[in-house]
Scaffold this motif. Sequence first.
Motif, PDB file in Angstrom:
ATOM      1  N   VAL A 352     -19.009   1.589 -10.188  1.00  9.83           N
ATOM      2  CA  VAL A 352     -20.434   1.329  -9.983  1.00  9.83           C
ATOM      3  C   VAL A 352     -21.064   2.632  -9.519  1.00  9.83           C
ATOM      4  O   VAL A 352     -20.803   3.081  -8.407  1.00  9.83           O
ATOM      5  N   TYR A 369     -28.920   5.325 -11.793  1.00 13.19           N
ATOM      6  CA  TYR A 369     -28.290   4.952 -13.048  1.00 13.19           C
ATOM      7  C   TYR A 369     -29.383   4.519 -14.023  1.00 13.19           C
ATOM      8  O   TYR A 369     -30.345   3.863 -13.619  1.00 13.19           O
ATOM      9  N   VAL A 688     -32.453  -7.638  -9.840  1.00 11.10           N
ATOM     10  CA  VAL A 688     -31.752  -6.755 -10.766  1.00 11.10           C
ATOM     11  C   VAL A 688     -30.264  -7.087 -10.708  1.00 11.10           C
ATOM     12  O   VAL A 688     -29.650  -7.050  -9.627  1.00 11.10           O
ATOM     13  N   LYS A 690     -26.396  -6.160 -12.168  1.00 10.93           N
ATOM     14  CA  LYS A 690     -25.690  -4.997 -12.683  1.00 10.93           C
ATOM     15  C   LYS A 690     -24.285  -5.409 -13.122  1.00 10.93           C
ATOM     16  O   LYS A 690     -23.604  -6.148 -12.418  1.00 10.93           O
ATOM     17  N   SER A 695     -22.113  -1.143 -16.040  1.00  9.39           N
ATOM     18  CA  SER A 695     -23.243  -0.724 -15.193  1.00  9.39           C
ATOM     19  C   SER A 695     -24.592  -1.037 -15.814  1.00  9.39           C
ATOM     20  O   SER A 695     -25.622  -0.489 -15.403  1.00  9.39           O
ATOM     21  N   LEU A 697     -28.057  -2.786 -16.496  1.00  7.63           N
ATOM     22  CA  LEU A 697     -29.010  -3.387 -15.558  1.00  7.63           C
ATOM     23  C   LEU A 697     -29.889  -4.406 -16.264  1.00  7.63           C
ATOM     24  O   LEU A 697     -30.390  -4.156 -17.368  1.00  7.63           O
ATOM     25  N   ASN A 699     -33.258  -6.485 -15.307  1.00  8.64           N
ATOM     26  CA  ASN A 699     -34.340  -6.651 -14.332  1.00  8.64           C
ATOM     27  C   ASN A 699     -35.155  -7.879 -14.699  1.00  8.64           C
ATOM     28  O   ASN A 699     -35.840  -7.907 -15.724  1.00  8.64           O
ATOM     29  N   TYR A 733     -21.014  -9.718 -12.887  1.00 11.18           N
ATOM     30  CA  TYR A 733     -22.404  -9.263 -12.742  1.00 11.18           C
ATOM     31  C   TYR A 733     -22.811  -9.575 -11.307  1.00 11.18           C
ATOM     32  O   TYR A 733     -22.690 -10.713 -10.838  1.00 11.18           O
ATOM     33  N   TRP A 736     -27.753  -6.306  -7.818  1.00  6.52           N
ATOM     34  CA  TRP A 736     -27.840  -4.903  -7.404  1.00  6.52           C
ATOM     35  C   TRP A 736     -29.053  -4.677  -6.498  1.00  6.52           C
ATOM     36  O   TRP A 736     -29.001  -3.909  -5.551  1.00  6.52           O
TER      37      TRP A 736
END
Length: 1791
Positions: A352, A369, A688, A690, A695, A697, A699, A733, A736
């Motif tokens: 991560v 990221y 969010v 992740k 990694s 994302l 949103n 998942y 984040w």
Amino acid sequence: MKIKFIFLLIITYFIDSLYCYIIKNVDTRNITSAYLIQGTQCDFYSTIYCSVTQLGEQCDTLNYSFPPLIPSVTKNGTTSVFNLMWKIPVSETAIYINSIYVFTLSCIQISIDDLTFKPFSKGYYLEPNIYKKIVTYSAIYQVQLPARKDKTPLKISGSCVGIPDCVLEWISGDKYKVGTKETISNMYDLSSIKVAINIQGTTKEFDFGSIYSDVYDSVYGFKVYQEGSLATSFLYTGDVLSFKSNTTVYKTSYLISKNNDPRSSHFFPVYGDGNSTTYFYSVPNCETVSIDVYYRSGPIVLKSDQSFDFQKSSCENFPGLYSNGVANSLDLGTNGISNIVNIGYSDSRFIVFPPIEVEVLGISTTTQYPFGFVFSNSTGSQFSYDIPYKIILRNSDNLIKFISSFDSTGSNINIRTFGTYALARNPKITKIEEIYLMNGLYLYRFQADTSYGFSYIKINSLERVGFGSSLNGDLYQGEYEVATSSLIDIIIQISDVYEGSDQVTYASLISIEPELQIFSKKNFKVFDVFSIKNVSYLYNDIDVSNRRHYNVFYFNYSDIPRETLFTMIPTDLSVFSPVFEFDLRKGVHSFYSTYNTDIQMFQIEFYIDANVGMFDFFLFVNGVSLSSMVFDTQLRVKNKEMDLQGPIIKSLTKITPSLMNVTNNFDKVGFRMTIEDSTNGFDYGYVVFKGAKDSGLYNISFNFNDVKPGGNIFLGEYDVLFNISYPCTTQSYFVWETLLVDKMNRRSFFSYDPPNPKLIGAASPYINYISSSSRQLIVTCSPILQLIKSPILKSFKASTNEIDVSKANRNVTFNFSASDPETGLKLDMYPIVYLSASQNPMLECKSSIVKMNKTDASYTCTIELPLGYAYPNQILISVYGFINNYACSRGYTTADLVSGKFDYGYINTIFQTNDPVISKHSRISERGGDLLLFGRGFSSDSTAYITFNDGTTSVIKASTFYATTVIFSKVRGTTKPYKVYVKSNNKDSNIFTVVPTIYDYDIHLGPVEPQIPTESPIPTNQPQKCSGNPVCGGSSQGKCIENQGCVCFSPWIGIDCSSQIVIIDPPAANDTSPTTNITLPSKDSKNSTVSYKSLITLVSLREINIFGDIVFNKPFETWRVSQSDTNTYVYNSKLEIIKNNQTSYTNVIVTLKWFINETTISFANEELLMNPSTMKYTVRISDYPFDSVLNQLELVMSAVIQSNTTKDICSVRDFSDTTSGDNSNYLKIQVDNHSLYGRFIKRGIIDSTVKSISNVLLDKHMNPISTTNQLQSYIGIRIPNYKENVILDPDFSVLVDSNAASSKSGSICSNSSKLSNAKIAGIVYNKIKKIHTKELKGPFAIPILGNLHQLGKYGLPHHTLTEFHKKYGPIYRVFFGDVYTVVINDPKIIREICMDHHETIGRNRPVTPSFRYAQNGNGISTSNEQWQRNREIVQNALKRGASTKKIYEMLDGQVSELIKSMKKFEESGEPFEIHLYAHRYTLATMFKYIFNEDVDYNQDINQSKIAELNGPLAEIFKDLSSGKLGDFIYILAPIYYLYLCFTEKNVKNLKNYMKEKYNQHLSTYQQDDPRDLLDILIKEYGSEKNQIDAIIGVIFDLFLAGSDTAAASIEWFTLRMCNNLDIQDKVYNEIKSVVGDRGFVKLTDRPSTPFLNAVIKESLRYSPVGPFGLPKYCVTDVMVGGHFIPKNSQILFNYRGLGFNEEYFENPHQFDPLRFLNQNNDAYIPFGLGDRNCVGQDLASSELYLAFANIVLNFNLTSLDGKPIDDTENFGLTLKPNKFKINLKSRNLKN
């Protein structure tokens, strides 16, 4: 010797150590001082700069009158820098340098009696003693010293009396702390602390009061939120300790002890009520700790009963960075060579990636990221970082440092040296200037040399600006502007491309050559901050439950500049958030002062957030602060519940699919969240997610509208889901980042990279789900066996390879595509294009998907570059975030894009224009006001074009402009965002969105409409009596409110509540104009169908001058129409205004809204009830080109009602004041029993301010339709002169009336509805009977004399008639001999006669022998058929006889001569008699205006040319006012008339004199060049002999009416000023503040002197020169106001009685001008009403204003003996005071 000196005096006073105080703005008037407690002398250190400005001179040595110690000198070119030290004895010592320059150093001995201590705030604090590991008390105070003027701080110490280990300590500046050094036991009394201070052997005890508040606290309800050991590496959440206290927030203080070691701690109050407060404390969870809570209970410090243990969590370090970075040189085009250093690390695991901070030569950039994430696949992952920079020329290796949030130590990489940097070519700031803008913002303009090329400017080490701040010059030498807040000392740094820099601060020398300056704040004046006075608040005892509340803080200081800036920094905890750290330099939540000239006080507009518990603040000025807790007036705030926490997640349910495979190839993943915010309510947020392997994302944004059924903003369920598809890889998942925001912008926030890791736990919405496993989701996928590769970039293209970053359009678009043929690109992943440049922040351009299939996708993104971005360097481009379905990712660095032949790895920048650009705006509230825009390219012609959310527009010219900032004043308030662009130098800027800051906000209702600024006075309706039979229609229809009138209950309406609103369907919209046509059927008395039609129309817009003349009229012709909703239509007309061959345009927007239901609306700060079936007209008028600032605009509207029957029907109109409390006029036009009712508000929004407007009935000028079945009225809405825009708001309804029109006075009826002669005779007989009994009462009359013998019963006749009013009512009768006379004392009846009965009464005069002889049927005061033509000719002549400018010049000249003659007399020192001078002034004015001849003011009035007028006029007035019996006894009238014809000489002499003037004029008359009024009259009448008498009669009337009355008014005003010296002083002060040193008052000053205007009105009320005016005559029997007035009656209006009627004027016998500041008064009628009002009233009022104003401005008027002057009236046709003399003393107008 020509030498320039500049002194930067650094004064240091030694007590135990060195303390410095910097003196700024040093000149010969400054005294630089130090305090001395012990010893005999003060030490001063100075740095003096000497610069040679002429060849052949030198600055190597200086001569001093007082020799310094330790002198040293260093040279820099032609400049020498001297570092000096003086030891100054207790005295003021003047030090001369080279016998030219002098400054004074003052050493001041302080006595112990000079000290005063005051609380800095009323807060009391717990403090840790980190050495003894105990908790102590403290309170902070400020010391006050005498005559404080920039002196060094004292370091004073003392000890508490009777309490061990309790001391007074100096903190800094003037702040001291009283506190304990040990834990205090309960044996010591801290409620009354005395501190002993010893100075020079003298000890004095100072009473500091209590150092603790009377709070006995307890803590309870502890709760632990703890993660324990984290399952996932690198993931940090933060544990929380929660507890409650039994006190409200701000009343207590807490400390945390970690492992028995007390430490200052961040406690966050999150919830509370009146009884308790809940606190959160974030516990760092990378260590094992035991927590105790310390709190106060009275004077004792207690510790919580239990300790709380927190275990260390897994806080694994981030993988180390490899340090084999190399500098790879890439050729990036013709603009030079940039270098890219590629740094990174690799790992065999999927990890991560946290945010990375990269620091190069002290410049930090933090990346998130996926930036830098080059690739990952089944073999591992790699991070790659590209750093663009110019070739760095240094003498040592360059350091690059990498830091992650999980590896705070970071990794360093050294890059080899590329050359040598010449320090001599370091940037140099050569000149700087500070300019205050507004709202705490300052503009800094400076010049700088950057030999290696400009790179950037940094402000306060926080904000960077690029070349967009350049005004002129180039990259190597230029001038710049930057704007920033300046709450604390400013630091401005300019850097070149190799990070060489120069900076300036307030404490630094700006430049040596060619101009020496010291950088200092303007308007800096040191004063005692504790001397604040007159503290108050616009609102107090404020309930902020669920509402952010607007407020104003008022205060004052003595003898400080009005420009002094005060800053309010609230300390309510809604400002300080554990989510986002508060930064004082940025001025977050700061509010700034302005000086209110109207109330002569400083004020700060601010808001108090909803549900905050309490509200305190600090007031900052010139670096000194003061707590609001010490003010005499406290702001009291209350609320039901405190809520400072953002929304929290009450429950969390995972939603995950079963095994993802070929069959189940699409599903949704996420959470079902229950979000709770029981007080403020949830507004919006995002979550969010992740992926643990890729990694990637996701949103997910949502708001309160997404709540599932059954929920609301306070508690509701939300599905937060993202898409997943197969093929995929099994992975976790996790959440984040999460942000949840409530309706008051309180935030709860969770992140694995929080901005403040130590505090994040207290702000987390997952307080109930702190375990990381509860926020993780696992998606299981069927495995794919083959080796999977990463996605590839197929194409990449930018819209340009070169961009001008100076232009308004700085958009760049990127189009690119990618492919993954094996597993396909992952859904909902959006790659990001990154733009980076040397020493510039990195930009992100987030893409959107244009097209996507199983293997390929195309993307696009567009970004606007900041102004001047990257110039003069290249912009490097990279793109990251391509992820396939098997967690393999790919990104492309700049080097990849260039080497991959995409041709768009960078963009060149140029900077070539000075086009206007808007980059941001300052804070502006929903109340509007000044709008400050930032950008560049602004100029003196900058004009803002604003489009508001409702479609209206505004055009505003800049009130203040600079190249990079511009201010537009009086922007209209609105709660909605609006668009603006600026036109400068004929170029348009970009369109920019302005978002107002809402100061008044209700959680449930949204923004609260702001109160619009109000100009005083705003009219209020006069008290009215309740009418109707029964009163107000009875208890079911209305109620009677004393001193207001009838207030009706819906649907009843009207002044007597006898009319009922008709509920009808919305009328059809007119598609050509804003015309409302309402038709409704009805039944008559015979049950036949009758229809009624009403029509409301906008007629025209016309300009009116000060004389009431129409100078321009523009009818409405063409309209554009649009529909807003079902019942709302908007009409727009663009009026072309052509004046003097110049064309301009005025836009008129009319919104017609039909109200179906009863609705309350707000307009002009008042609540208005809109009844059902009401049509509201909202009229907006843009700017209009007035001919004069004194002219008005008039909107003409027409209203018509018509019946389709003409049989047995009557009509009647009524126009008056409403009684419902809405302070409006109403127009009611009635046909039979139906009416059209219009309400016209007496207020409008004019230039964004509520101002008074007037509504005028225009029927007598407009020839309206007036028949039995059709009635029309015209209304003029008169708008005072304005600059920008106007909003008006009339409305209309249709009524059915209980009383038909035939029952009302003044009605127009058809023949069949009239009575027979016999019936009329009977009625008249009964009315006459009532006249002598019930209705028109009056005193008993005797034969022949009637009541003449009684007129002296109460003194003078007008006093007697006023007393009769008290006995016989507002209308009564008396007999003047044989003349039946009606005396009226009611303003409503007077208005009804003048407006509605002008044909029968208002226009007519009685013809007595005296007036018949004087007039001989001519003039404007007669009553024959000639008078109206005469009046119209005179009225037109008065208006056209001279332009407004010429009239002003004529009046100015006459007043100037009056003042000169008075000053000449004043020099004699003799008592002054105003009588002769007032008469000469008024007659000279008339002489000049009528005959164009000047009167010599130096001549005696009895010897000058006007003596021929003055004598006869005086005798005529005497005869007319003496009351001859021949005028009132009919049998004597013929004889008396003959007597006058044969014996009276004065009228003959006067008319003969005027005839001579006529003949003189006729001999030199030129028709096309009129010189005066007489020439105009000759032109109008002609020169035939039969017209001579008419002209002479008119001139005779003008002199008769215009001279004696005006002179008497001046005499009365002078007397009132002598008898009311306090009022005279106020008038003078007001005038002086307006005219300054001008020494003369002009007519254009009249709007700026409201108090003087009120004094003039009060003088005319108190002493009306015409107590009855001229009598009127009734030509027929008439009903007026319910009273019968017979034919041949004489009518007198008792103006004097009106002025002293307690019903209309409170305390009428008191001379009180304030009564006219607060409201208008319908009983004030100084110039009459209707057709017979004073024809020259505008000229007369201007003549009087100028005389009154200039007399008071130039002279102090007092009585001879200091006692009030006798104000007994001398009765006559004109009321005058007895002649009197006064002292006349000239004022010094320069003071």
